[in-house]
Design a protein around this motif. Structure first.
Motif, short mmCIF file in Angstrom:
data_model
loop_
_atom_site.label_atom_id
_atom_site.label_comp_id
_atom_site.label_asym_id
_atom_site.label_seq_id
_atom_site.Cartn_x
_atom_site.Cartn_y
_atom_site.Cartn_z
N UNK B 226 46.33 60.56 15.80
CA UNK B 226 45.73 61.46 14.83
C UNK B 226 46.65 61.59 13.62
N UNK B 227 46.03 61.75 12.46
CA UNK B 227 46.77 61.91 11.21
C UNK B 227 47.52 63.24 11.28
N UNK B 228 48.75 63.37 10.83
CA UNK B 228 49.59 62.37 10.18
C UNK B 228 50.52 61.62 11.14
N UNK B 229 50.14 61.51 12.40
CA UNK B 229 51.02 60.80 13.35
C UNK B 229 50.38 59.47 13.74
N UNK B 230 49.67 58.90 12.78
CA UNK B 230 48.84 57.73 13.05
C UNK B 230 49.49 56.45 12.55
N UNK B 231 50.61 56.56 11.86
CA UNK B 231 51.12 55.42 11.10
C UNK B 231 51.26 54.15 11.93
N UNK B 232 51.58 54.31 13.21
CA UNK B 232 51.77 53.14 14.05
C UNK B 232 50.47 52.40 14.29
N UNK B 233 49.34 53.12 14.25
CA UNK B 233 48.09 52.52 14.74
C UNK B 233 47.71 51.24 13.98
N UNK B 234 47.57 51.29 12.65
CA UNK B 234 47.13 50.06 11.96
C UNK B 234 48.11 48.91 12.16
N UNK B 235 49.40 49.20 12.08
CA UNK B 235 50.37 48.11 12.21
C UNK B 235 50.34 47.49 13.60
N UNK B 236 50.25 48.35 14.62
CA UNK B 236 50.25 47.81 15.98
C UNK B 236 48.96 47.06 16.26
N UNK B 237 47.82 47.64 15.85
CA UNK B 237 46.55 46.98 16.12
C UNK B 237 46.51 45.60 15.46
N UNK B 238 47.02 45.55 14.24
CA UNK B 238 46.96 44.27 13.53
C UNK B 238 48.00 43.31 14.05
N UNK B 239 49.21 43.82 14.31
CA UNK B 239 50.30 42.93 14.69
C UNK B 239 50.17 42.38 16.10
N UNK B 240 49.68 43.17 17.00
CA UNK B 240 49.61 42.73 18.40
C UNK B 240 48.59 41.62 18.56
N UNK B 241 48.76 40.76 19.57
CA UNK B 241 47.72 39.77 19.87
C UNK B 241 46.42 40.51 20.18
N UNK B 242 45.28 39.93 19.79
CA UNK B 242 44.01 40.65 19.93
C UNK B 242 43.77 41.11 21.36
N UNK B 243 44.19 40.30 22.32
CA UNK B 243 43.97 40.68 23.70
C UNK B 243 44.68 42.00 24.02
N UNK B 244 45.85 42.19 23.42
CA UNK B 244 46.60 43.42 23.67
C UNK B 244 45.99 44.58 22.89
N UNK B 245 45.58 44.31 21.65
CA UNK B 245 44.93 45.35 20.86
C UNK B 245 43.70 45.87 21.60
N UNK B 246 42.95 44.91 22.13
CA UNK B 246 41.77 45.26 22.91
C UNK B 246 42.14 46.23 24.03
N UNK B 247 43.24 45.91 24.71
CA UNK B 247 43.69 46.73 25.83
C UNK B 247 44.10 48.13 25.34
N UNK B 248 44.92 48.16 24.29
CA UNK B 248 45.46 49.44 23.80
C UNK B 248 44.34 50.35 23.30
N UNK B 249 43.33 49.73 22.67
CA UNK B 249 42.36 50.56 21.98
C UNK B 249 41.32 51.14 22.92
N UNK B 250 41.24 50.63 24.15
CA UNK B 250 40.13 51.12 24.99
C UNK B 250 40.59 52.12 26.04
N UNK B 251 41.06 51.63 27.19
CA UNK B 251 41.32 52.52 28.32
C UNK B 251 42.38 53.60 28.03
N UNK B 252 43.50 53.30 27.35
CA UNK B 252 44.49 54.36 27.13
C UNK B 252 43.94 55.58 26.40
N UNK B 253 42.81 55.39 25.65
CA UNK B 253 42.25 56.56 24.99
C UNK B 253 41.70 57.54 26.01
N UNK B 254 41.19 57.01 27.12
CA UNK B 254 40.71 57.89 28.18
C UNK B 254 41.87 58.71 28.72
N UNK B 255 43.03 58.03 28.90
CA UNK B 255 44.20 58.73 29.40
C UNK B 255 44.68 59.77 28.40
#
Lengths: 649, 483
Positions: B226-255
């Motif tokens: 959440x803003x303003x603690x979001x700065x990592x999100x765009x960089x990590x989503x873009x930088x990580x391999x898509x398979x990992x981005x896919x992983x990070x963006x889905x189930x951990x949100x449930x947690x």
């Protein structure tokens, strides 16, 4: 029962999906759709027998709850009573005939499968409309038939006039539907439910009867009258009542089977059906009934007059449809709902017949529709000739034919309303009475011009004239049978019996069973009555003007130049709507576009927002530097702000 | 504090124990496998996930039960979240398989780390003590840091991992600091005791509690992005391999949602008037920044990152009402969101192939000409994210907005709708590009059959559940004891 009803509704939908969405051959397309609608027809007959003849009484069940919001339930459900059962049989029968006929009519059309898909989809929609047990599903069917009508009028979508006509039909219907949906909203607001059963029961108990609303300051309206009039506005659009009638003649741009099915026999009668269905509401509002009566009378008389000057074979039939719809509306306005439905049924048969016969003529004439180029077709097309004759006699109400019973009953009902001094009934009575003369005149004008007299077509066409194939003539014959018999066989239960008990509600009976002495005596009695003599006069005039002395019409036209011109211009409604409403809205739209859209929205809001977003993102881009310590700093800053705002305060 | 341990605890923890054992076993087996038998690791991991999900289902608790000296709670909400998390991870593995194989990243680490991350999520979901919360969170985070860095040779991935790790460490520090203040004031780590303590009238400790609360929320906000603690999100989503981005963006949100629930709803419900205003601020900022900045992106992964930030804003709307209905609405939202996110990143994988990453928005141009079916699926996903009826995403938005209105926060609902409209722009732009632009790249899709089937199912589920939204909503309401 529920499974049977679902099959009736879903079989045509299944056919439509197969023919429309899958790349199937022509044979498969017509087999599956004809099969589906045929199945619906036979099951409808069974349902009719079960509900009406075996006396099992109305079926009213909810099949599926789509969604619940607060205490509004939006459901799919069926209410099958005598009215519905009758409509189902009529709709599926005519639709089935038209399906078969289409095999011949559309034989060379590249859009063959699409066409079958559409008409099956139409059958599905129409069945949903008539079988509904609530306002929402009624509205669904209402809009769905409107959509299919739109698609079919513009079926030949490369033809500019067809696109114009379907847009026109669509827009005019929007006006009606706007009122309709407001009416439904009114029902929901004042009755708190969308179920027919519930609403009618409350209405019967006098609920909302004395509630007044103020819409224009200073004028109090009864809520019920308002709801009824708004709902009727929908009917005016769909059933092409004055002044929303302008779309129907133009809808003839669609293929002829469609004109027969949708724009004559079934869809346009949806408005009539709806008012009859809502009879418990309408009976509560004398004002609404008077309005209906007057609108119907205007349509019946003045639209018939227009039929006199048309030269396109389909347009003549189209104006005759308008006029006949006016008759049905008059019946509704006179509280004779059963009579309206009775005429709806007989009309469905003979009007579908007339249209299909016209189509048969058009096929033979190589798609020339101008009656001035026809003549003497009798000897080339005997089946078409005889069936057309039956259809025309039924239309003018010749004693014994189906139209006779229903039309006479309507005139009788109008007279009854006149006696009861319902406002506007006097006008309505004389309008429908003189309408009889007009009907006979334009019907037989067309009939004589097409089938009798001099052969006016060119050599090439004449050489190829011959009777159309069996897929075309078979439906004609099939429809000719009820055009003769439907009246005499059903008048007793429908008008004098208890057929519609529980389905249609009228405060007082229009017809007294005591006065009914059988079909024969009614026919004999009819011979001595004004309508019969008016019809005969019309027929005779047509015979004299178009066969004996064909020069006279031109002289009359010359002599009555101004009235003739008014008729040719269709009273100027089309031009008026086009200039004021269509043109006006276009101008308003243009202004909105120029100032509102281009300057305000595009210039300030869109480009402004875009500029702002660009600015914003350039700022954010500076924040999102990619440097770790900036990110960490932002977090600490965020923490500091939160602490400052929420803790130290 | 004494620890007691009974055999019943074991049955309650059975799914977690199984997952742990299997993860260790997979790690051990994988170490001895030759590269050409790597499929076995994949199958083991999938089997573990499905088996654990079945175990959770089999031990579905009717009411909350605590275990391990109140460190651990098993309740219906947790069970549903766990089953979803496990299944979503399983689907994410399925999507990733071909992608990893094409890039010579098909190694055991991805799956083993994924399993450990999943274990972390499950512990977070079932945490009933500040300590367990932290334990689960760190297990998840450490696994994720490593997964992002897994593609060692990629500069952007390493950079993203580094940023993620450092910022994550700061956030963890803040969370821990906040927890320690809470502990200092209340003298307990147990969430129930904490709630009981806070329910007594407070006088002088309120400022301390607030101080701790702000730090805890900062930690939560970082995890959610959440803003303003979001700065990592765009960089990590873009930088990580898509398979990992896919992983990070889905189930951990449930947690992360569970974390929010455990801490704020279970533990600090008494302070809700305080955290409500903080969450309102954070959610408005997130919706605004997420939606506005997403418009300016050209990289699809980055656009989805900002879209995630915006979705987090909506997700918090339900929680901040501090009512059970609001919690259920947010739970519904997060379940729907993880499904949509899974599908969207899955589409990127579907369009990618060896040596080509379909991660630019322009790579989707003219998809309809290349493959009408997947253009249709992607349209479902985008329309659902934009909140167009009858997609599932519409009902998710509607239910949180509904709760806002019921809680009397009509103005906030209006703000949320306004940002949703702005947000619709970039989702609809995707649809427009797929249908109305000419394709730049006309090569046929090369994805495997299992990926194709799974992603079609993913899209259709969103469409079909959207037709019958009551099912999922009733489930969410039921787990919170309403309806």
């Amino acid at each position: 029962m529920q499974n049977i009803l679902l099959t009736i509704v879903l079989a045509p939908l299944f056919g439509a999906i197969i023919a429309g969405l899958f790349p199937v051959s022509r044979r498969v397309a017509h087999t599956v759709t004809i099969g589906g609608v045929g199945l619906s027809f036979f099951l409808s007959l069974y349902v009719f027998k079960y509900i009406v003849l075996n006396g099992h009484g109305p079926y009213n069940e909810t099949v599926y709850t789509w969604l619940t919001s607060g205490n509004i339930n939006i459901q799919v459900g069926f209410l099958i009573d005598s009215l519905t059962a009758l409509m189902m049989v009529v709709v599926t029968f005519v639709s089935w005939m038209v399906h078969i006929y289409t095999v011949g009519y559309m034989r060379d059309d590249p859009g063959y499968q699409r066409f079958f898909s559409y008409i099956s989809l139409f059958t599905f929609s129409m069945l949903m409309l008539v079988m509904s047990n609530n306002f929402m599903q009624l509205f669904f069917g209402w809009e769905a038939v409107g959509l299919v009508s739109y698609l079919l009028i513009g079926f030949w979508y490369t033809k500019e006039s067809a696109i114009f006509a379907n847009l026109k039909a669509f827009l005019v219907n929007r006006v009606g539907d706007f009122g309709f949906v407001l009416g439904i909203a009114g029902v929901l607001m004042y009755f708190g439910s969308l179920d027919y059963d519930h609403v009618f029961k409350l209405a019967g108990e006098g609920h909302a009867k004395d509630v007044l609303v103020q819409i224009i300051p200073g004028y109090q309206w009864s809520v019920l009258t308002l709801i009824c009039l708004l709902l009727f506005m929908g009917a005016m659009g769909k059933s092409a009542q004055f002044p929303l009638h302008v779309w129907l003649p133009d809808s003839m741009e669609g293929p002829t089977p469609i004109s027969a099915l949708i724009h004559a026999a079934t869809m346009v009668t949806a408005g009539i059906f709806m008012v009859a269905r809502m009879s418990p509401l309408y009976e509560m509002s004398e004002t609404a009934l008077s309005v209906i009566l007057v609108i119907g009378a205007i349509t019946a008389l003045f639209m018939g007059l227009l039929g006199l000057v048309q030269n396109d074979i389909k347009r003549v039939v189209a104006y005759s449809t308008l006029s006949q719809l006016g008759y049905m509306t008059v019946a509704l306005g006179a509280s004779a709902y059963a009579t309206g439905i009775f005429h709806l049924m007989t009309h469905a048969f003979f009007k579908a017949l007339l249209f299909l016969a016209a189509g048969s003529v058009i096929i033979a004439m190589h798609h020339d529709q101008d009656i001035r180029n026809m003549g003497g077709l009798k000897k080339y097309m005997p089946i078409t000739y005889w069936t057309s004759l039956i259809g025309s006699l039924a239309l003018i109400g010749f004693p014994g034919f189906a139209g006779f019973f229903s039309k006479d009953a309507i005139i009788e009902a109008a007279h009854h309303a006149y006696e009861l001094q319902r406002p506007g009934a006097c006008f309505a009575y004389y309008a429908v009475l003189s309408g009889v003369f007009i009907t006979a005149l334009y019907s037989f004008r067309m009939f004589f011009l097409v089938f009798h007299g001099k052969e006016r077509m060119d050599e090439h066409t004449r050489e190829h004239l011959h009777e159309t194939p069996a897929v075309v003539t078979l439906p004609l014959i099939m429809l000719a049978i009820p055009s003769v018999l439907a009246g005499m066989l059903t008048i007793q239960p429908l008008l004098f019996g208890h057929f519609f008990d529980g389905a249609i509600f009228a405060a007082h009976a229009v017809f007294d069973p005591e006065e009914y002495h059988g079909v024969l005596s009614m026919m004999v009695h009819g011979l001595t009555q004004l309508p019969f003599w008016f019809a005969m006069a019309g027929l005779g005039t047509a015979y004299y003007l178009y066969l004996v002395n064909p020069a006279i019409p031109k002289v009359i036209a010359q002599y009555l130049k101004i009235p003739h011109q008014i008729l040719l211009n269709k009273y100027g409604f089309d031009d008026f709507y086009q200039a004021i409403f269509a043109g006006g809205t276009r101008d308003i739209g243009k202004n909105f576009w120029k100032t509102g859209d281009v300057k305000l929205i595009d210039g300030m809001l869109v480009n402004g927002t875009a500029a702002m977003v660009a600015f914003f993102s350039s700022v954010v881009r500076h924040l999102q530097t990619g440097y770790l310590y900036h990110y960490a700093f932002a977090m600490i800053l965020g923490l500091a702000v939160l602490l400052g705002v929420f803790v130290l305060n | 504090m004494t620890f007691t341990f009974t055999p019943t605890d074991l049955t309650i923890l059975l799914p977690e124990i199984t997952l742990l054992t299997m993860a260790c076993l997979t790690l051990a087996i994988d170490a001895y496998l030759p590269q050409n038998m790597r499929n076995l690791t994949y199958q083991l991991a999938q089997g573990t996930l499905i088996g654990t999900a079945l175990l959770v289902f089999a031990t579905y608790p009717q009411q909350p039960t605590v275990a391990m000296s109140n460190m651990f709670v098993s309740d219906p909400m947790g069970a549903v979240l766990k089953i979803f998390a496990l299944l979503i991870v399983a689907v994410a593995f399925l999507y990733s398989k071909g992608y990893l194989q094409d890039r010579r990243m098909f190694k055991g680490e991805y799956f083993v780390l994924g399993l450990f991350a999943t274990l972390g999520m499950m512990i977070m979901i079932s945490a009933h003590s500040l300590l367990t919360i932290y334990l689960g969170l760190e297990l998840l985070s450490l696994s994720l840091y490593t997964m992002v860095a897994m593609h060692r040779d990629s500069q952007s991935a390493t950079e993203a991992a580094m940023k993620y790790f450092v910022l994550g460490a700061i956030a963890s520090g803040m969370l821990l600091y906040g927890m320690s203040i809470l502990y200092g004031v209340t003298n307990t780590l147990d969430l129930t005791t904490l709630a009981q303590y806070l329910n007594q009238p407070q006088s002088d400790n309120h400022t301390f509690l607030l101080f701790g609360l702000v730090f805890v929320i900062v930690g939560l906000a970082f995890k959610l992005g959440a803003v303003p603690f979001h700065m990592w999100v765009p960089d990590v989503y873009q930088g990580a391999p898509t398979a990992v981005t896919l992983f990070i963006s889905s189930a951990p949100k449930l947690a992360a949602f569970a974390l929010l629930m455990r801490l704020l709803a279970d533990g600090l419900q008494a302070l809700h008037s305080d955290w409500q205003s903080i969450l309102i601020l954070l959610s408005i900022l997130s919706m605004a920044l997420g939606n506005l900045v997403a418009i300016a992106q050209t990289n699809l992964k980055r656009m989805l990152a900002y879209s995630t930030i915006a979705h987090v804003g909506y997700l918090m709307l339900g929680v901040l009402t501090a009512t059970k209905g609001g919690y259920a609405a947010s739970m519904f939202y997060v379940l729907v969101y993880s499904l949509m996110s899974l599908g969207a990143f899955g589409m990127i994988i579907l369009l990618s192939r060896a040596g080509f990453e379909a991660e630019n928005i322009s790579d989707f141009k003219g998809l309809n000409d290349r493959s009408p079916w997947y253009a249709f699926i992607m349209s479902i996903l985008m329309l659902s994210m934009a909140g167009v009826p009858p997609m599932l995403g519409f009902w998710a938005k509607l239910s949180v907005l509904n709760q806002l209105v019921e809680a009397g926060l009509v103005w906030l609902a209006v703000v949320a709708v306004l940002f949703a409209i702005i947000g619709a722009f970039y989702y609809l732009r995707m649809v427009w590009m797929m249908y109305f632009e000419k394709a730049q790249d006309t090569s046929p899709l090369q994805a495997n059959m299992d990926l194709r089937v799974a992603i079609s199912a993913n899209g259709l589920v969103i469409l079909l559940l959207g037709m019958a939204p009551n099912m999922l909503m009733t489930l969410c309401l039921g787990t919170l004891g309403i309806g």
